[in-house]
Enzyme design. Sequence first.
Site, PDB file in Angstrom:
ATOM      1  N   CYS A 267       0.837  -1.198   0.000  1.00 36.58           N
ATOM      2  CA  CYS A 267       0.000   0.000   0.000  1.00 36.58           C
ATOM      3  C   CYS A 267       0.877   1.255   0.000  1.00 36.58           C
ATOM      4  O   CYS A 267       1.445   1.593  -1.023  1.00 36.58           O
ATOM      5  CB  CYS A 267      -0.970  -0.068   1.169  1.00 36.58           C
ATOM      6  SG  CYS A 267      -2.465   0.865   0.844  1.00 36.58           S
TER       7      CYS A 267
ATOM      8  N   HIS B 224      -3.579  -5.040   0.451  1.00 38.21           N
ATOM      9  CA  HIS B 224      -2.964  -5.542   1.684  1.00 38.21           C
ATOM     10  C   HIS B 224      -3.036  -7.065   1.712  1.00 38.21           C
ATOM     11  O   HIS B 224      -3.992  -7.631   2.238  1.00 38.21           O
ATOM     12  CB  HIS B 224      -3.711  -4.995   2.912  1.00 38.21           C
ATOM     13  CG  HIS B 224      -3.468  -3.551   3.158  1.00 38.21           C
ATOM     14  ND1 HIS B 224      -2.496  -3.091   4.009  1.00 38.21           N
ATOM     15  CD2 HIS B 224      -4.065  -2.457   2.640  1.00 38.21           C
ATOM     16  CE1 HIS B 224      -2.510  -1.767   4.025  1.00 38.21           C
ATOM     17  NE2 HIS B 224      -3.455  -1.357   3.196  1.00 38.21           N
TER      18      HIS B 224
ATOM     19  N   GLU C  29      -1.616  -9.103   3.507  1.00 41.96           N
ATOM     20  CA  GLU C  29      -1.492  -9.677   4.862  1.00 41.96           C
ATOM     21  C   GLU C  29      -2.838 -10.082   5.451  1.00 41.96           C
ATOM     22  O   GLU C  29      -2.890 -10.928   6.349  1.00 41.96           O
ATOM     23  CB  GLU C  29      -0.782  -8.705   5.812  1.00 41.96           C
ATOM     24  CG  GLU C  29      -1.519  -7.422   6.164  1.00 41.96           C
ATOM     25  CD  GLU C  29      -1.245  -6.267   5.219  1.00 41.96           C
ATOM     26  OE1 GLU C  29      -0.936  -6.525   4.043  1.00 41.96           O
ATOM     27  OE2 GLU C  29      -1.371  -5.106   5.641  1.00 41.96           O
TER      28      GLU C  29
HETATM   29  N1  GLN Z   1      -1.979   6.590   2.866  1.00 41.17           N
HETATM   30  C1  GLN Z   1      -2.044   5.836   1.673  1.00 41.17           C
HETATM   31  C2  GLN Z   1      -3.407   5.942   0.994  1.00 41.17           C
HETATM   32  O1  GLN Z   1      -4.364   6.349   1.592  1.00 41.17           O
HETATM   33  C3  GLN Z   1      -1.729   4.390   1.934  1.00 41.17           C
HETATM   34  C4  GLN Z   1      -2.736   3.715   2.794  1.00 41.17           C
HETATM   35  C5  GLN Z   1      -2.232   2.430   3.366  1.00 41.17           C
HETATM   36  O2  GLN Z   1      -1.055   2.142   3.341  1.00 41.17           O
HETATM   37  N2  GLN Z   1      -3.127   1.655   3.937  1.00 41.17           N
HETATM   38  O3  GLN Z   1      -3.548   5.616  -0.158  1.00 41.17           O
END
Ligand code: GLN
Length: 574
Positions: free
Chosen positions: A404, A531, A533
């Site tokens: 992310c 994500h 995970e």
């Molecule tokens: N802050 C970034 C976004 O909003 C990444 C978010 C995250 O890593 N969950 O896109």
Amino acid sequence: MKYVLVSGGVISGIGKGVIASSTGLLLKTIGLKVTSIKIDPYMNVDAGTMAPTEHGEVFVLNDGGEVDLDLGNYERYLNITLTRENNITTGKIYQHVIERERRGDYLGKTVQVVPHLTDAIQDWIERVARIPVDETNSEPDVCIIELGGTVGDIESAPFVEALRQLKRRAGKNNFLQIHVSLVPVINGEQKTKPTQAAIKDVRSAGLAPDLIACRCQQPLTKSTIKKIALFCDVLDQQVLAVHDVNSTYHVPLLLDNQGLIGLLSETLQLDKLEVLPALLEKGQQTWTHWKQLTLAQDRLFDQVSIALVGKYTDLHDSYLSVIKSLEHSAMRCGRKLNLIWVEAEALETQMSTQDPAKYHKAWHDVCTANGVLVPGGFGVRGTEGMIAAAKWARTNNTPYLGICLGMQIAVIEYARNVCGMEGAHSVEISAHTDHPVIIFMPEGSKTHLGGTMRLGIRPTIWQPGSEWSKLRQLYGNSDEILERHRHRYEVNPEYIEKLSGLNFVGKDDKGERMEIVELKDHPFYVGVQYHPEYLSRVLQPSKPFLGFVAASCGVLDEILEKPDALVVNGVSVP
Ligand code: GLN
């Protein structure tokens, strides 16, 4: 429906969630269908608005629910898929009752905690317990209910009362309670008084635990068990000793050794339930593999060291699912995980003068690690340090996994240092950068931040010509994969051409959103906007993690040959 309530006494944070999910796992090994509900007595409607440093990571479900991290434990241990409704909070239940009151559903009555709120809690549990959570798509047999905090807390009182009433509603042989307590060791002596007091508290609330699970540093002595049994008025076998073990994966083994299945079966008359032979066989197979893998872990000597370069490194629970995914993958690769916490800010140039020792220590950790991981995150703090770590990994052939924010970091680093776009950034961090390589691309409103997070499961389509991708091969060369998301910002589509050499091998189903970046001539350099995970399982490690850890161990080629195999101590298990 059979209910197993797992509650806590003395103090919280002593592994109630792991005991609850281990109990669920043992029930699955005898072929039962198991679901779970986590009750969090805090006022927040869900965990989405809480900083990870509050209660640990925010766990995300398929349906986009942002929930307590314990739901992650349940999904991982029980291999099930939960919904946002499986997490009840005070905020959520009050919101539900107040909405009904506003609609006039209570027909002019005074709306009260008892019976209206307590009824709503019981109705909620009864309804949600019946939602199918596994491949059978049928109603579960058992629902594990975990009550957060400790019995006696002001905020959990309505839930305790509701659970007392639920026990009556469920009827005889349909409700069992495990109360998790702590046995501290003072001057070498195991002290039972806190447990006696905790049992008194829970009984005065009208509940009567069937089993008392005692957390302790060392195995409980026979005399401690006898003392607890005597003063808490239970049989010796109703006292479960849950001492500290090598890993949380050992807890189900510990409970099994104390005959937990028999104890549960006796009270809940589980032998009267109909069990599908296929589920029983699957449950037994899972249990065999679980035991093999856990015991093999004790005999691992070779390590793989992974530097986790993040922002919330003070509270390790902030990255719980990431750590679990690394553990699953390390077990699959036959290595002990040596996780090195690196505070991203410590890698930034200003730290070299502010605190040189910290700066050099952090860089030493990154430079000597076998792999570098930058996890998800929000806001500016530490991002320059993460960019520097990504650059190190890219230019030194060190495996890199960006999740992310970690993917966005990889794109920013590449734009700046390979494509010469000075000051390239994400508009989340630098609103007026000359090179906005990461921009706000909401699925809904373009002007309001609230409720614009892209949440839950979404497809990623492998792009034509991406057959070379190591990650694609790990996923089994399918055309499409499904993973969970939690983000707001995206790679700017206008920059894709300009970022030549950075391969966007996976995009969303409309081809607008970049989901996966990967470098070709690198041992493993991958960024994923999703994500992974959240979907990793003990016996089925998440593929981006598996590839990353395998590359860090130098065994990626072997893993690529059989990415789905289960291997214990170097031997393939059928
Ligand atoms: N802050 C970034 C976004 O909003 C990444 C978010 C995250 O890593 N969950 O896109």
